[in-house]
Write a protein that holds these residues in place. Structure first.
Motif, PDB file in Angstrom:
ATOM      1  N   GLY A   1       0.832  -1.190   0.000  1.00 59.56           N
ATOM      2  CA  GLY A   1       0.000   0.000   0.000  1.00 59.56           C
ATOM      3  C   GLY A   1       0.874   1.250   0.000  1.00 59.56           C
ATOM      4  O   GLY A   1       2.103   1.185   0.145  1.00 59.56           O
ATOM      5  N   LEU A   2       0.231   2.413  -0.128  1.00 60.30           N
ATOM      6  CA  LEU A   2       0.986   3.668  -0.177  1.00 60.30           C
ATOM      7  C   LEU A   2       1.770   3.917   1.113  1.00 60.30           C
ATOM      8  O   LEU A   2       2.903   4.399   1.076  1.00 60.30           O
ATOM      9  CB  LEU A   2       0.032   4.836  -0.448  1.00 60.30           C
ATOM     10  CG  LEU A   2      -0.608   4.863  -1.847  1.00 60.30           C
ATOM     11  CD1 LEU A   2      -1.565   6.054  -1.960  1.00 60.30           C
ATOM     12  CD2 LEU A   2       0.468   4.945  -2.928  1.00 60.30           C
ATOM     13  N   ARG A   3       1.179   3.604   2.239  1.00 60.76           N
ATOM     14  CA  ARG A   3       1.875   3.808   3.515  1.00 60.76           C
ATOM     15  C   ARG A   3       3.105   2.927   3.605  1.00 60.76           C
ATOM     16  O   ARG A   3       4.181   3.373   4.028  1.00 60.76           O
ATOM     17  CB  ARG A   3       0.932   3.514   4.678  1.00 60.76           C
ATOM     18  CG  ARG A   3      -0.227   4.498   4.790  1.00 60.76           C
ATOM     19  CD  ARG A   3      -1.106   4.160   5.979  1.00 60.76           C
ATOM     20  NE  ARG A   3      -2.224   5.083   6.102  1.00 60.76           N
ATOM     21  CZ  ARG A   3      -3.151   5.003   7.037  1.00 60.76           C
ATOM     22  NH1 ARG A   3      -3.103   4.027   7.943  1.00 60.76           N
ATOM     23  NH2 ARG A   3      -4.145   5.890   7.069  1.00 60.76           N
TER      24      ARG A   3
ATOM     25  N   LEU B   1       9.001   2.155   3.232  1.00 59.07           N
ATOM     26  CA  LEU B   1      10.124   1.496   2.560  1.00 59.07           C
ATOM     27  C   LEU B   1      11.085   2.528   1.969  1.00 59.07           C
ATOM     28  O   LEU B   1      12.307   2.344   2.012  1.00 59.07           O
ATOM     29  CB  LEU B   1       9.606   0.568   1.466  1.00 59.07           C
ATOM     30  CG  LEU B   1      10.625  -0.426   0.882  1.00 59.07           C
ATOM     31  CD1 LEU B   1      11.219  -1.284   1.987  1.00 59.07           C
ATOM     32  CD2 LEU B   1       9.966  -1.296  -0.172  1.00 59.07           C
ATOM     33  N   GLU B   2      10.539   3.616   1.440  1.00 56.70           N
ATOM     34  CA  GLU B   2      11.391   4.683   0.913  1.00 56.70           C
ATOM     35  C   GLU B   2      12.174   5.353   2.032  1.00 56.70           C
ATOM     36  O   GLU B   2      13.354   5.684   1.861  1.00 56.70           O
ATOM     37  CB  GLU B   2      10.542   5.711   0.165  1.00 56.70           C
ATOM     38  CG  GLU B   2       9.988   5.232  -1.161  1.00 56.70           C
ATOM     39  CD  GLU B   2      11.097   4.860  -2.134  1.00 56.70           C
ATOM     40  OE1 GLU B   2      12.083   5.627  -2.242  1.00 56.70           O
ATOM     41  OE2 GLU B   2      10.988   3.799  -2.765  1.00 56.70           O
ATOM     42  N   CYS B   3      11.521   5.538   3.178  1.00 58.31           N
ATOM     43  CA  CYS B   3      12.207   6.128   4.334  1.00 58.31           C
ATOM     44  C   CYS B   3      13.363   5.253   4.792  1.00 58.31           C
ATOM     45  O   CYS B   3      14.403   5.741   5.251  1.00 58.31           O
ATOM     46  CB  CYS B   3      11.228   6.330   5.496  1.00 58.31           C
ATOM     47  SG  CYS B   3      10.040   7.670   5.228  1.00 58.31           S
TER      48      CYS B   3
END
Length: 248
Positions: free
Chosen positions: A21-23, A28-30
């Motif tokens: 999901g977006l969250r 994961l990007e963080c």
């Protein structure tokens, strides 16, 4: 599980990004950001920096204003001279009957020591003498307008050193993270640009703040020295307590 621990857990994810999901994709990007914990602390410090500086500056001004008023009040000096005269009269014929000064803690004892007959305290007798012979001194509290304000916030004022150390320590961490992020590449480019702007403006503020702190710190010590006391034995808060009591 804390947000940071969740980030660390997602660092090991190797699955399909489209399955998240977006969250989860955001977390994961963080997780790809180097030293994210340090960066978050630094980011939080930059947000609260102005508030901490204003808090510390306000309390330093309270210390300086209250100290200046005590030292410059001519009416308070006259009252202290009357107290000394009373002490010498009461101690006439003893070794303490020709004193040229007294300890600050004597002010605290004025309301606990009774005159002959135990029907009036020395503080009440002092007020009676001043009212009869020096009524113009009765409004000496007007010379000490900032004293009560400072006394009400004495708990906060007592913490100015800790606040100052926290600000200095936080600024040093910002500097360290700025230097460390130079090797992060594009992922920290905008972050470093923001920190550079902060360091340039905050550095000048911090230099002024630490200079002002040192000035007021010495000024606060001068209150004890003004009454020939040891600043280590009578820190500013203790002197403030005595004069707040006498003011009331």
């Amino acid at each position: 599980m804390s947000r940071l621990n969740l980030v660390y857990k997602w660092q090991s994810y190797t699955g399909d990004m489209d399955m998240l999901g977006l969250r989860e994709q955001f977390v994961l990007e963080c997780a790809k950001i180097p030293r994210i914990k340090s960066k978050l602390r630094v980011f939080a410090f930059t947000i609260t920096f102005s508030t901490q500086v204003n808090y510390l500056t306000g309390n330093l001004n309270k210390i300086k204003d209250a100290t200046k008023e005590i030292r410059e009040s001519t009416k308070l000096v006259e009252i202290m001279q009357i107290i000394l005269m009373m002490g010498n009269i009461l101690n006439a014929g003893t070794g303490g009957g020709s004193a040229r000064g007294f300890k600050l803690d004597c002010l605290e004892k004025l309301d606990d020591t009774y005159a002959t007959g135990k029907d009036i305290t020395l503080l009440q007798f002092l007020c009676k003498v001043i009212a009869e012979q020096k009524p113009e001194l009765l409004d000496f509290d007007k010379d000490l307008a900032h004293l009560q304000v400072a006394y009400k916030h004495k708990g906060q004022i007592r913490s100015v050193r800790q606040v100052k150390y926290a600000i200095v320590g936080g600024f040093e961490e910002v500097q360290q993270e700025f230097n460390a992020s130079a090797n992060d590449g594009d992922v920290s480019a905008r972050f470093r640009k923001g920190l550079k702007s902060f360091l340039d403006s905050a550095g000048a503020q911090l230099q002024h703040l630490t200079s002002f702190f040192d000035e007021v710190d010495q000024y606060a010590d001068s209150l004890a020295l003004y009454f020939t006391e040891d600043p280590n034995r009578y820190p500013w808060e203790q002197g403030l307590l005595y004069f707040s009591m006498s003011r009331s």
